[in-house]
Structures are given as C-alpha cells and as structure tokens.
Design a protein around this motif. Structure first.
Motif, PDB file in Angstrom:
ATOM      1  N   UNK A 247      -0.718 -11.162  -8.001  1.00  0.00           N
ATOM      2  CA  UNK A 247       0.667 -11.306  -8.452  1.00  0.00           C
ATOM      3  C   UNK A 247       1.497 -10.144  -7.943  1.00  0.00           C
ATOM      4  N   UNK A 248       2.786 -10.385  -7.836  1.00  0.00           N
ATOM      5  CA  UNK A 248       3.662  -9.378  -7.229  1.00  0.00           C
ATOM      6  C   UNK A 248       4.879  -9.119  -8.118  1.00  0.00           C
ATOM      7  N   UNK A 249       5.113  -7.837  -8.377  1.00  0.00           N
ATOM      8  CA  UNK A 249       6.325  -7.407  -9.085  1.00  0.00           C
ATOM      9  C   UNK A 249       7.251  -6.749  -8.070  1.00  0.00           C
ATOM     10  N   UNK A 250       8.492  -7.172  -8.054  1.00  0.00           N
ATOM     11  CA  UNK A 250       9.426  -6.634  -7.070  1.00  0.00           C
ATOM     12  C   UNK A 250      10.588  -5.929  -7.739  1.00  0.00           C
TER      13      UNK A 250
ATOM     14  N   UNK B 241      -2.069  -6.807 -10.075  1.00  0.00           N
ATOM     15  CA  UNK B 241      -0.651  -6.897  -9.695  1.00  0.00           C
ATOM     16  C   UNK B 241      -0.252  -5.705  -8.826  1.00  0.00           C
ATOM     17  N   UNK B 242       0.580  -5.963  -7.831  1.00  0.00           N
ATOM     18  CA  UNK B 242       1.181  -4.882  -7.061  1.00  0.00           C
ATOM     19  C   UNK B 242       2.681  -4.838  -7.338  1.00  0.00           C
ATOM     20  N   UNK B 243       3.177  -3.619  -7.520  1.00  0.00           N
ATOM     21  CA  UNK B 243       4.617  -3.397  -7.687  1.00  0.00           C
ATOM     22  C   UNK B 243       5.148  -2.837  -6.379  1.00  0.00           C
ATOM     23  N   UNK B 244       6.228  -3.423  -5.872  1.00  0.00           N
ATOM     24  CA  UNK B 244       6.846  -2.932  -4.639  1.00  0.00           C
ATOM     25  C   UNK B 244       8.217  -2.362  -4.983  1.00  0.00           C
TER      26      UNK B 244
ATOM     27  N   UNK C 103       2.287 -15.656  -8.069  1.00  0.00           N
ATOM     28  CA  UNK C 103       3.375 -15.457  -9.022  1.00  0.00           C
ATOM     29  C   UNK C 103       4.185 -14.214  -8.660  1.00  0.00           C
ATOM     30  N   UNK C 104       5.489 -14.356  -8.768  1.00  0.00           N
ATOM     31  CA  UNK C 104       6.405 -13.260  -8.432  1.00  0.00           C
ATOM     32  C   UNK C 104       7.337 -13.020  -9.625  1.00  0.00           C
ATOM     33  N   UNK C 105       7.492 -11.758 -10.001  1.00  0.00           N
ATOM     34  CA  UNK C 105       8.492 -11.400 -11.011  1.00  0.00           C
ATOM     35  C   UNK C 105       9.348 -10.264 -10.453  1.00  0.00           C
ATOM     36  N   UNK C 106      10.554 -10.168 -10.995  1.00  0.00           N
ATOM     37  CA  UNK C 106      11.498  -9.145 -10.544  1.00  0.00           C
ATOM     38  C   UNK C 106      11.702  -8.152 -11.689  1.00  0.00           C
ATOM     39  N   UNK C 107      11.509  -6.894 -11.378  1.00  0.00           N
ATOM     40  CA  UNK C 107      11.518  -5.855 -12.416  1.00  0.00           C
ATOM     41  C   UNK C 107      12.553  -4.815 -12.014  1.00  0.00           C
ATOM     42  N   UNK C 108      13.670  -4.824 -12.702  1.00  0.00           N
ATOM     43  CA  UNK C 108      14.793  -3.974 -12.291  1.00  0.00           C
ATOM     44  C   UNK C 108      15.277  -3.109 -13.441  1.00  0.00           C
TER      45      UNK C 108
ATOM     46  N   UNK D   2      14.420  -4.728  -7.389  1.00  0.00           N
ATOM     47  CA  UNK D   2      15.489  -5.507  -6.766  1.00  0.00           C
ATOM     48  C   UNK D   2      16.341  -4.639  -5.825  1.00  0.00           C
ATOM     49  N   UNK D   3      17.186  -3.774  -6.417  1.00  0.00           N
ATOM     50  CA  UNK D   3      18.052  -2.948  -5.563  1.00  0.00           C
ATOM     51  C   UNK D   3      17.198  -1.972  -4.759  1.00  0.00           C
ATOM     52  N   UNK D   4      17.379  -1.976  -3.444  1.00  0.00           N
ATOM     53  CA  UNK D   4      16.593  -1.102  -2.572  1.00  0.00           C
ATOM     54  C   UNK D   4      15.403  -1.809  -1.952  1.00  0.00           C
ATOM     55  N   UNK D   5      15.044  -2.982  -2.510  1.00  0.00           N
ATOM     56  CA  UNK D   5      13.918  -3.761  -1.968  1.00  0.00           C
ATOM     57  C   UNK D   5      14.421  -5.122  -1.475  1.00  0.00           C
ATOM     58  N   UNK D   6      15.214  -5.785  -2.321  1.00  0.00           N
ATOM     59  CA  UNK D   6      15.805  -7.074  -1.925  1.00  0.00           C
ATOM     60  C   UNK D   6      17.141  -6.854  -1.209  1.00  0.00           C
ATOM     61  N   UNK D   7      17.910  -5.900  -1.710  1.00  0.00           N
ATOM     62  CA  UNK D   7      19.228  -5.616  -1.131  1.00  0.00           C
ATOM     63  C   UNK D   7      19.517  -4.134  -1.294  1.00  0.00           C
ATOM     64  N   UNK D   8      20.480  -3.645  -0.528  1.00  0.00           N
ATOM     65  CA  UNK D   8      20.912  -2.255  -0.665  1.00  0.00           C
ATOM     66  C   UNK D   8      22.100  -2.210  -1.626  1.00  0.00           C
ATOM     67  N   UNK D   9      22.118  -1.195  -2.508  1.00  0.00           N
ATOM     68  CA  UNK D   9      23.232  -1.049  -3.441  1.00  0.00           C
ATOM     69  C   UNK D   9      24.542  -0.930  -2.672  1.00  0.00           C
ATOM     70  N   UNK D  10      25.550  -1.656  -3.118  1.00  0.00           N
ATOM     71  CA  UNK D  10      26.863  -1.560  -2.501  1.00  0.00           C
ATOM     72  C   UNK D  10      27.003  -2.384  -1.228  1.00  0.00           C
TER      73      UNK D  10
END
Lengths: 277, 277
Positions: free
Chosen positions: A13-16, A207-210, A47-52, A18-26
């Motif tokens: 399973x993967x925890x992602x 689980x890995x957190x990115x 399974x993927x979850x987003x942890x922000x 959001x800001x800085x991984x999916x998109x850059x702030x601003x």
C-alpha cells in the motif's frame, strides 16, 4: 531494513503526501508524471491514500483542486488534520480559540469557540500577525493548564519560489512562551498516519510513505513503522540527504520514479524464472 | 544557600532589571518606592548596575526615559544587549540581517547589513509580521551554517495590561524552522551578566540580581553564581512562585522591599551589641 533488503520488499500500500509530491505549492498544475503515477498505482491494484497537513483549504476544495490537476482522487482517500482535530475537540468537549487560515474556518463550523479552553493552530499564513499570535498566547497563558493543538509540525514549505515558515515554527513560539508541549494532530503523529494505514486494511510495515519533508513525512513514516521515501521535489533540499537523524528508505527524483521502481519490483522476474527452469 | 543563610549574606553589589522592577512597561511613571530604593542603595555605598534586555529604545533614549521618571542613573551603569551585540558582530566580522524594533536601528548604524551572513533578532513588536519572519528565515536557510543571535530569550512581558510575546518566543520559531540553536546576547547569558558584575569590581557570589522574570532574571542570575530575587511586580505571576526549575533566593513585593531587607541586614545590630556588652 538490512542492506540486502529493498524498500519495495513487502510493500502492499502507498501513502502519498500531496503538496510537493503531487503538485508544487503555488503552482497551477501537477508535477510532471505524478497524475500518471497515481493512475498506475491504482491500476496495479495497490491501495493508495493521501496524507496531507494542508490546512489552507477545506477538505472539499483540496480534492476539487487535485481533480482539476487531473488526479484520480476521492474525498474518502484523503487524510488531513482538520477532520481528525474536530473529532478530538468533540470527544474531549473542548472549545478552541482558532488561529487558522480563513479558508479552513468552514471545516470548524460545527465547533463552538465560545469561552475557549484550548488553542488550535493551523497554517494561518498571513493571519500569523503579531496581534493574532499574541491573542492565541493570551488565551493559553490565561488557562490553568494551557492546551495547544498544532495541525502538523512542519518547519517550512515551498510557496512558489520561496521557502516560508510552516505551522511547526509558530507552534514552537507558543510552546516556548507557555513552557508547554503541543499535541500534534497530523503528520508526523503516528496516530494520524495509522488512521490512513488502517483504512487500507494493512499494517504499517506493509506501507510506504512518499513525501518531500524529510522530518515530517519520512521521519514520521519510519517512526510509525512504514518505509519512508523522500522525493527531490517540493521543499526538498540537497542537505536533506545527509540529515543527522532521518535516513530515508530511498531517495528518488519524483513520485513517478518511486512508482516505476515499486511497480517493477512487483512484476514476476521472468528472466530469473527462466534461469531456474 | 543553606536554610540558615540569608540571601543578603555577603552581598556587596546590586544588579537591577529595569522594566518590571523600576517601571511597568507602557506606564508613564516609576513603580512606587523604586526611585527612592535606587537612591538609598547608592547612598549606602553599594555599587548598582542596571541589566536590561530592552531593545525597543536606543541606549540613550532608555536612560533619558528613566531619568524622566526620577531615577539617578548614568549611561555607563546600564548594560543592554545591543552594544554587546555590536561588539560581537565587529569581532567576528559579521553582517547581520536585522529583525529589530525601528527605534533600535540607530544603535546599529555603524554595522554593515549588506550580504547578510547572520540574523539578529530583537524585540521587534509590530515588526514581527509573517513577511518579516519569513525574510529572516530565508536569510538563515540560505546560509551553509545558519547563524542566529537573539537579544535576550524572554518568553513574554507585560505591555500595559496585557502579556505579550517576547523575543525568545520568536527566536524559538526560527530555531525550530532551521533546526539550530541561537546564540543569546543579553539575559540570561552568563557572559552578559558577568560584564556588569565585573564592572562593579566584584565576583558573582557578592552580587544580587533583582528581576521580575523568573527564568531570564532569577534563573540566569542563579546560573551565573549570583543571588536572584524575584519581585511581585512587572510580569510576575503567582505561578512563578512554584516554578519547577527555578527557586529564587527570595521573593519580595517590589524593589523597595528588597532594598529595605538588604540595607537592614547591613546595619550593625546595636541591640545585639548591647547584649554582648
């Protein structure tokens, strides 16, 4: 992890972040390859979850923003501090003084703020004025037992081209002023990470957190028993690679590379099987 | 100090905090009895020095303000952080980014602030904006080895009727953001206290410090080897009397009471002498 092990071993399973991984702030679009990377993880059945720790948007606005960037993301897959905080306030019957971003106030609409008996600190950005910090301090110092909650404990983050102070820094100011320790709701709290881990029906070691925050994402993941992978996007700085306390399971250029490596590791090794035959 | 000893035993010099001991912050006159108390100390032949972390006035303006309140005070009797800071900057050839009160800028007029290679943080009051804190942070995080100086490390102080955040709290924010420890110039630094102690030609064990800050004044004095007396004026709060780490040599209502006790202890005990005769 011993030297013979790979960070991908046993990951289901993967925890992602959001800001800085999916998109850059601003910025107004996704980081290259990240939309496709999330899609590939899901197609592979992981399974993927987003942890922000994002608290400058309502949960709903955050999901809408990510959908706008092209991400396959559902509200129930996102774990952010404010819903967890509201749950704590309700359970303990606390009335907070809120020093949060104006955008986040809507998420606290069900919470009474009369006669405050604690302070909740989020990423308040321009609301971190001298006056507002003093008001939060004055609430705390007036209490017999000052109670401070911090929505995350990040040191700084990237806003456009600039690094700017994050909630953890302002939390430290109030902690020092009142000689107290805040209760962190959000990353790097293990309780917070585990809520997302359990939602995937997994244990932390699977689980890995990115993330792009060496301390809050990677350090927090490792402390929780997960693998922790650092990306060289977002707030990443070269000095993070030699952090005195946190040694990431791996360091990759971006989410796309992390997903390449993870998915490749899960494919049957046909060459190896051929050799065994 | 054993239980049989008095805090006045062996005291031959007095260090006085200014705001909260001589006057209340934001008030336009001296604390009752304090002008006379300073006068009585000097008339008794005890050396007196003033040790303040005040950085919202130039040294000259501070002395003029105190004279206006009626105090017998000379510029050379006042020890404040900015002259000590300027000396350090000069010795180490440092160019600071200054986040200080506008009133204090004149005291840094001889210092070059081009291409800053350190940050100096004073009590900047309204200048502690989100933007200004970010600017100071950005200077620090751009340096290979971030160097932060804090003009004192006070938690909070009393401004009129309100308690407000002091420089130490903002220093903690920047320390956390950059994962560094600031160098404190001012109270409670022993180096700073000892400059004033030596100026009286005494050793620390012959000096009592009187202040309203349980940690910075009293704790700092005790750590330096002086006696430390807490007054119940200024930022004093009843909870200070049970501080978990700092146990004052004595707690008195105000400077006037401290001076009463000290001068009484120095008078020959005529009754006692009569009994001996």
């Amino acid at each position: 992890m011993t030297s013979a092990e790979k960070w991908t071993d046993g990951v289901d399973g993967v925890l992602l972040d959001m800001t800085g991984v999916l998109c850059e702030s601003g910025q107004s679009n996704a980081i290259k390859g990240s939309v496709d990377a999330v899609k590939r993880l899901k197609e592979a059945g992981l399974p993927v979850r987003f942890c922000t720790n994002e608290t400058t948007y309502t949960s709903q606005a955050l999901v809408e923003k990510m959908k706008g960037f092209g991400f396959d993301i559902k509200p129930e897959e996102v774990f952010s501090p404010i819903p967890a905080m509201c749950q704590v306030l309700k359970e303990r019957e606390l009335h907070p003084h809120l020093l949060v971003h104006p955008n986040a106030l809507a998420d606290f609409s069900d919470v009474s703020t009369e006669n405050p008996n604690c302070v909740v600190l989020g990423d308040a950005v321009d609301e971190y004025s001298y006056d507002n910090l003093n008001k939060a301090f004055q609430v705390l110092i007036s209490l017999n037992k000052p109670s401070l909650f911090s929505l995350g404990k990040g040191r700084y983050y990237k806003d456009g081209e600039d690094l700017v102070l994050d909630v953890g820094s302002f939390c430290s100011a109030l902690e020092y002023a009142c000689d107290i320790k805040a209760e962190v709701v959000g990353k790097p709290s293990a309780i917070f990470f585990n809520t997302a881990v359990k939602d995937m029906g997994l244990s932390a070691d699977k689980v890995v957190m990115v993330g792009d925050d060496i301390v809050s994402d990677v350090g927090g993941a490792l402390s929780t028993g997960m693998k922790g992978v650092l990306v060289r996007s977002g707030k990443y700085r070269t000095t993070d690679e030699n952090h005195p306390k946190v040694k990431p399971s791996a360091i990759v250029n971006d989410l796309s590379e992390a997903v390449d490596i993870l998915l490749k590791s899960r494919k049957p090794n046909w060459d190896g099987l051929a050799e065994l035959a």
